[in-house]
Motif scaffolding. Structure first.
Motif, PDB file in Angstrom:
ATOM      1  N   LEU A   1       0.801  -1.225   0.000  1.00 63.01           N
ATOM      2  CA  LEU A   1       0.000   0.000   0.000  1.00 63.01           C
ATOM      3  C   LEU A   1       0.835   1.276   0.000  1.00 63.01           C
ATOM      4  O   LEU A   1       0.542   2.222  -0.736  1.00 63.01           O
ATOM      5  CB  LEU A   1      -0.927   0.006   1.222  1.00 63.01           C
ATOM      6  CG  LEU A   1      -2.024  -1.054   1.248  1.00 63.01           C
ATOM      7  CD1 LEU A   1      -2.751  -1.025   2.584  1.00 63.01           C
ATOM      8  CD2 LEU A   1      -3.012  -0.834   0.114  1.00 63.01           C
ATOM      9  N   THR A   2       1.875   1.304   0.827  1.00 63.91           N
ATOM     10  CA  THR A   2       2.604   2.557   1.032  1.00 63.91           C
ATOM     11  C   THR A   2       3.271   3.100  -0.228  1.00 63.91           C
ATOM     12  O   THR A   2       3.146   4.296  -0.515  1.00 63.91           O
ATOM     13  CB  THR A   2       3.645   2.391   2.153  1.00 63.91           C
ATOM     14  OG1 THR A   2       2.975   1.967   3.343  1.00 63.91           O
ATOM     15  CG2 THR A   2       4.366   3.698   2.419  1.00 63.91           C
ATOM     16  N   PRO A   3       3.996   2.288  -1.007  1.00 62.67           N
ATOM     17  CA  PRO A   3       4.599   2.856  -2.224  1.00 62.67           C
ATOM     18  C   PRO A   3       3.562   3.451  -3.166  1.00 62.67           C
ATOM     19  O   PRO A   3       3.789   4.511  -3.762  1.00 62.67           O
ATOM     20  CB  PRO A   3       5.308   1.647  -2.859  1.00 62.67           C
ATOM     21  CG  PRO A   3       5.557   0.716  -1.726  1.00 62.67           C
ATOM     22  CD  PRO A   3       4.375   0.875  -0.823  1.00 62.67           C
ATOM     23  N   ALA A   4       2.416   2.785  -3.278  1.00 64.36           N
ATOM     24  CA  ALA A   4       1.376   3.289  -4.174  1.00 64.36           C
ATOM     25  C   ALA A   4       0.848   4.640  -3.705  1.00 64.36           C
ATOM     26  O   ALA A   4       0.709   5.585  -4.495  1.00 64.36           O
ATOM     27  CB  ALA A   4       0.235   2.275  -4.259  1.00 64.36           C
ATOM     28  N   VAL A   5       0.568   4.754  -2.406  1.00 64.69           N
ATOM     29  CA  VAL A   5       0.043   6.011  -1.858  1.00 64.69           C
ATOM     30  C   VAL A   5       1.077   7.126  -1.974  1.00 64.69           C
ATOM     31  O   VAL A   5       0.772   8.250  -2.396  1.00 64.69           O
ATOM     32  CB  VAL A   5      -0.369   5.821  -0.378  1.00 64.69           C
ATOM     33  CG1 VAL A   5      -0.738   7.164   0.247  1.00 64.69           C
ATOM     34  CG2 VAL A   5      -1.537   4.852  -0.268  1.00 64.69           C
ATOM     35  N   THR A   6       2.316   6.815  -1.619  1.00 65.39           N
ATOM     36  CA  THR A   6       3.373   7.825  -1.606  1.00 65.39           C
ATOM     37  C   THR A   6       3.664   8.363  -3.001  1.00 65.39           C
ATOM     38  O   THR A   6       3.688   9.578  -3.223  1.00 65.39           O
ATOM     39  CB  THR A   6       4.659   7.229  -1.008  1.00 65.39           C
ATOM     40  OG1 THR A   6       4.401   6.793   0.320  1.00 65.39           O
ATOM     41  CG2 THR A   6       5.771   8.259  -0.987  1.00 65.39           C
ATOM     42  N   VAL A   7       3.886   7.471  -3.942  1.00 69.72           N
ATOM     43  CA  VAL A   7       4.249   7.905  -5.293  1.00 69.72           C
ATOM     44  C   VAL A   7       3.072   8.600  -5.972  1.00 69.72           C
ATOM     45  O   VAL A   7       3.248   9.610  -6.663  1.00 69.72           O
ATOM     46  CB  VAL A   7       4.743   6.706  -6.134  1.00 69.72           C
ATOM     47  CG1 VAL A   7       5.090   7.161  -7.550  1.00 69.72           C
ATOM     48  CG2 VAL A   7       5.960   6.065  -5.480  1.00 69.72           C
ATOM     49  N   THR A   8       1.866   8.079  -5.772  1.00 69.57           N
ATOM     50  CA  THR A   8       0.689   8.717  -6.365  1.00 69.57           C
ATOM     51  C   THR A   8       0.529  10.144  -5.868  1.00 69.57           C
ATOM     52  O   THR A   8       0.258  11.069  -6.645  1.00 69.57           O
ATOM     53  CB  THR A   8      -0.583   7.910  -6.036  1.00 69.57           C
ATOM     54  OG1 THR A   8      -0.453   6.586  -6.550  1.00 69.57           O
ATOM     55  CG2 THR A   8      -1.808   8.561  -6.665  1.00 69.57           C
ATOM     56  N   THR A   9       0.710  10.342  -4.564  1.00 70.53           N
ATOM     57  CA  THR A   9       0.590  11.686  -3.993  1.00 70.53           C
ATOM     58  C   THR A   9       1.653  12.617  -4.556  1.00 70.53           C
ATOM     59  O   THR A   9       1.377  13.786  -4.862  1.00 70.53           O
ATOM     60  CB  THR A   9       0.725  11.632  -2.458  1.00 70.53           C
ATOM     61  OG1 THR A   9      -0.255  10.733  -1.931  1.00 70.53           O
ATOM     62  CG2 THR A   9       0.518  13.007  -1.848  1.00 70.53           C
TER      63      THR A   9
ATOM     64  N   VAL B   1      -1.806   7.609 -12.710  1.00 67.97           N
ATOM     65  CA  VAL B   1      -1.606   6.178 -12.474  1.00 67.97           C
ATOM     66  C   VAL B   1      -0.498   5.629 -13.370  1.00 67.97           C
ATOM     67  O   VAL B   1       0.348   4.837 -12.929  1.00 67.97           O
ATOM     68  CB  VAL B   1      -2.922   5.405 -12.710  1.00 67.97           C
ATOM     69  CG1 VAL B   1      -2.675   3.901 -12.651  1.00 67.97           C
ATOM     70  CG2 VAL B   1      -3.972   5.810 -11.684  1.00 67.97           C
ATOM     71  N   LEU B   2      -0.472   6.059 -14.620  1.00 69.49           N
ATOM     72  CA  LEU B   2       0.543   5.573 -15.561  1.00 69.49           C
ATOM     73  C   LEU B   2       1.945   5.969 -15.102  1.00 69.49           C
ATOM     74  O   LEU B   2       2.865   5.131 -15.063  1.00 69.49           O
ATOM     75  CB  LEU B   2       0.273   6.134 -16.955  1.00 69.49           C
ATOM     76  CG  LEU B   2       1.282   5.730 -18.047  1.00 69.49           C
ATOM     77  CD1 LEU B   2       1.295   4.217 -18.217  1.00 69.49           C
ATOM     78  CD2 LEU B   2       0.940   6.418 -19.367  1.00 69.49           C
ATOM     79  N   ILE B   3       2.127   7.233 -14.725  1.00 68.22           N
ATOM     80  CA  ILE B   3       3.439   7.701 -14.257  1.00 68.22           C
ATOM     81  C   ILE B   3       3.830   6.977 -12.973  1.00 68.22           C
ATOM     82  O   ILE B   3       4.990   6.586 -12.787  1.00 68.22           O
ATOM     83  CB  ILE B   3       3.411   9.231 -14.031  1.00 68.22           C
ATOM     84  CG1 ILE B   3       3.200   9.949 -15.357  1.00 68.22           C
ATOM     85  CG2 ILE B   3       4.706   9.699 -13.367  1.00 68.22           C
ATOM     86  CD1 ILE B   3       3.005  11.448 -15.214  1.00 68.22           C
ATOM     87  N   THR B   4       2.855   6.775 -12.093  1.00 70.08           N
ATOM     88  CA  THR B   4       3.114   6.064 -10.837  1.00 70.08           C
ATOM     89  C   THR B   4       3.598   4.645 -11.098  1.00 70.08           C
ATOM     90  O   THR B   4       4.560   4.171 -10.471  1.00 70.08           O
ATOM     91  CB  THR B   4       1.841   6.029  -9.972  1.00 70.08           C
ATOM     92  OG1 THR B   4       1.440   7.366  -9.662  1.00 70.08           O
ATOM     93  CG2 THR B   4       2.088   5.266  -8.675  1.00 70.08           C
ATOM     94  N   LEU B   5       2.954   3.953 -12.019  1.00 71.32           N
ATOM     95  CA  LEU B   5       3.348   2.580 -12.350  1.00 71.32           C
ATOM     96  C   LEU B   5       4.766   2.522 -12.905  1.00 71.32           C
ATOM     97  O   LEU B   5       5.541   1.619 -12.572  1.00 71.32           O
ATOM     98  CB  LEU B   5       2.365   1.984 -13.364  1.00 71.32           C
ATOM     99  CG  LEU B   5       0.968   1.649 -12.839  1.00 71.32           C
ATOM    100  CD1 LEU B   5       0.063   1.193 -13.983  1.00 71.32           C
ATOM    101  CD2 LEU B   5       1.042   0.569 -11.770  1.00 71.32           C
ATOM    102  N   VAL B   6       5.121   3.493 -13.731  1.00 63.99           N
ATOM    103  CA  VAL B   6       6.469   3.521 -14.309  1.00 63.99           C
ATOM    104  C   VAL B   6       7.515   3.732 -13.215  1.00 63.99           C
ATOM    105  O   VAL B   6       8.543   3.040 -13.167  1.00 63.99           O
ATOM    106  CB  VAL B   6       6.578   4.637 -15.372  1.00 63.99           C
ATOM    107  CG1 VAL B   6       8.034   4.814 -15.811  1.00 63.99           C
ATOM    108  CG2 VAL B   6       5.710   4.305 -16.575  1.00 63.99           C
ATOM    109  N   ILE B   7       7.239   4.671 -12.301  1.00 63.32           N
ATOM    110  CA  ILE B   7       8.192   4.966 -11.229  1.00 63.32           C
ATOM    111  C   ILE B   7       8.366   3.763 -10.304  1.00 63.32           C
ATOM    112  O   ILE B   7       9.491   3.357  -9.982  1.00 63.32           O
ATOM    113  CB  ILE B   7       7.728   6.194 -10.422  1.00 63.32           C
ATOM    114  CG1 ILE B   7       7.799   7.454 -11.289  1.00 63.32           C
ATOM    115  CG2 ILE B   7       8.582   6.368  -9.165  1.00 63.32           C
ATOM    116  CD1 ILE B   7       7.228   8.688 -10.624  1.00 63.32           C
ATOM    117  N   ILE B   8       7.243   3.174  -9.871  1.00 61.50           N
ATOM    118  CA  ILE B   8       7.321   2.034  -8.951  1.00 61.50           C
ATOM    119  C   ILE B   8       7.999   0.839  -9.615  1.00 61.50           C
ATOM    120  O   ILE B   8       8.829   0.153  -8.998  1.00 61.50           O
ATOM    121  CB  ILE B   8       5.914   1.652  -8.453  1.00 61.50           C
ATOM    122  CG1 ILE B   8       5.369   2.754  -7.534  1.00 61.50           C
ATOM    123  CG2 ILE B   8       5.945   0.323  -7.706  1.00 61.50           C
ATOM    124  CD1 ILE B   8       3.973   2.495  -7.012  1.00 61.50           C
TER     125      ILE B   8
END
Length: 296
Positions: free
Chosen positions: A114-122, A145-152
């Motif tokens: 959960l945390t990486p998704a919340v942090t990067v999305t924010t 969401v697309l940018i978040t997925l690429v970063i993670i």
């Protein structure tokens, strides 16, 4: 036998790069969540902000400094920390503790999801404070969401390099990040030094039953986000050593608290702003930054 990690500036950087990445991004969304839960910036006053800041300060102090740094880190298993190392210490005394250990392990996995998704999305959503990025991202979440997925995906792809190399690579970056957090917060504290009253725990207790707090005790749900990743101080102890966490945590904590105080000071200065009140999901972290850092 425990292999002690030498306390040095190099290990200080590695520790910052490994241990504090999670809790170091909490300022991106904690105050935003607290304000949103109370109806936005137009519905808060000085008592509310001081109470919220006091809750954050004392939550970080009690749950991180006291619970993990002063207590949990003493319960190491040959220098290793974490839920299963803790279980290894107590299983001979009470074998049934395997069940809470399993629950703790499951919670740790859930936190890791959960945390990486919340942090990067924010963080990506914060790019909307830059006009050009706001036009690119639009009002929807598809690009976010697309940018978040690429970063993670990129971050997880380099995990194979190992803890030491990751720490050495991210250590200087995190040192700059925490310094940035502290400096940005301090600049606004000078504008509104009254926020330092938040160190008085009376404000924390008072806000929980205050009529100005529309969320009531549920405000703690947002406040506890300030300690997201605090368990890493204990679970990553085997990677960097207890001494390096002891040496680095005061610096990290000071920078975090300064940033929260700065966000609180900025919010108090702009509570009457109709323009800010009209911004959906207004985030004080990004809004308090100098215009030169937000505009292309």
């Amino acid at each position: 036998m425990e292999k002690k990690k030498r306390v040095s500036f190099g290990m200080f950087l590695v520790t910052i790069g490994i241990v504090y990445g999670d809790i170091g991004t909490s300022p991106l969304y904690v105050m935003k969540s607290i304000l949103k839960g109370n109806g936005g910036i137009a519905h808060v006053n000085e008592d509310f902000i001081l109470g919220a800041l006091s809750l954050i300060i004392w939550t970080i102090t009690l749950l991180t400094t006291v619970k993990y740094v002063l207590i949990a880190m003493r319960a190491d298993n040959n220098g290793e920390g974490g839920i299963f190392s803790l279980y290894a210490l107590v299983k001979k005394v009470a074998p049934w503790l395997i069940f809470p250990a399993m629950i703790g392990g499951a919670a740790l996995l859930a936190d890791g999801v959960l945390t990486p998704a919340v942090t990067v999305t924010t963080a990506v959503e914060g790019l909307r404070s830059i006009p050009a990025m706001n036009r690119f991202l639009g009002s929807g979440q598809a690009h976010v969401v697309l940018i978040t997925l690429v970063i993670i995906s990129t971050l997880f792809a380099v995990q194979w390099a190992g803890t030491s190399k990751i720490g050495k690579a991210f250590g200087p970056v995190m040192l700059v990040w925490f310094s940035f957090l502290g400096i940005m917060g301090l600049l606004h504290v000078f504008d509104r030094p009254g926020v330092l009253l938040a160190f008085n725990p009376v404000y924390a207790a008072r806000i929980l039953v205050s009529p100005y707090n529309k969320a009531g005790f549920m405000i703690l749900g947002s406040v506890f986000l300030a300690t997201t990743g605090a368990e890493a101080l204990y679970s990553d102890m085997g990677h960097v050593g207890r001494g390096n966490i002891y040496a680095s945590w005061p610096f990290v904590k000071a920078c975090l608290i300064l940033n929260y105080l700065g966000q609180g000071a900025w919010t108090l200065t702009h509570t009457a702003s109709g323009t800010l009140a009209a911004i959906p999901d207004m985030n004080p972290f990004f809004q308090m930054l100098p215009e030169a850092l937000r505009a292309p």
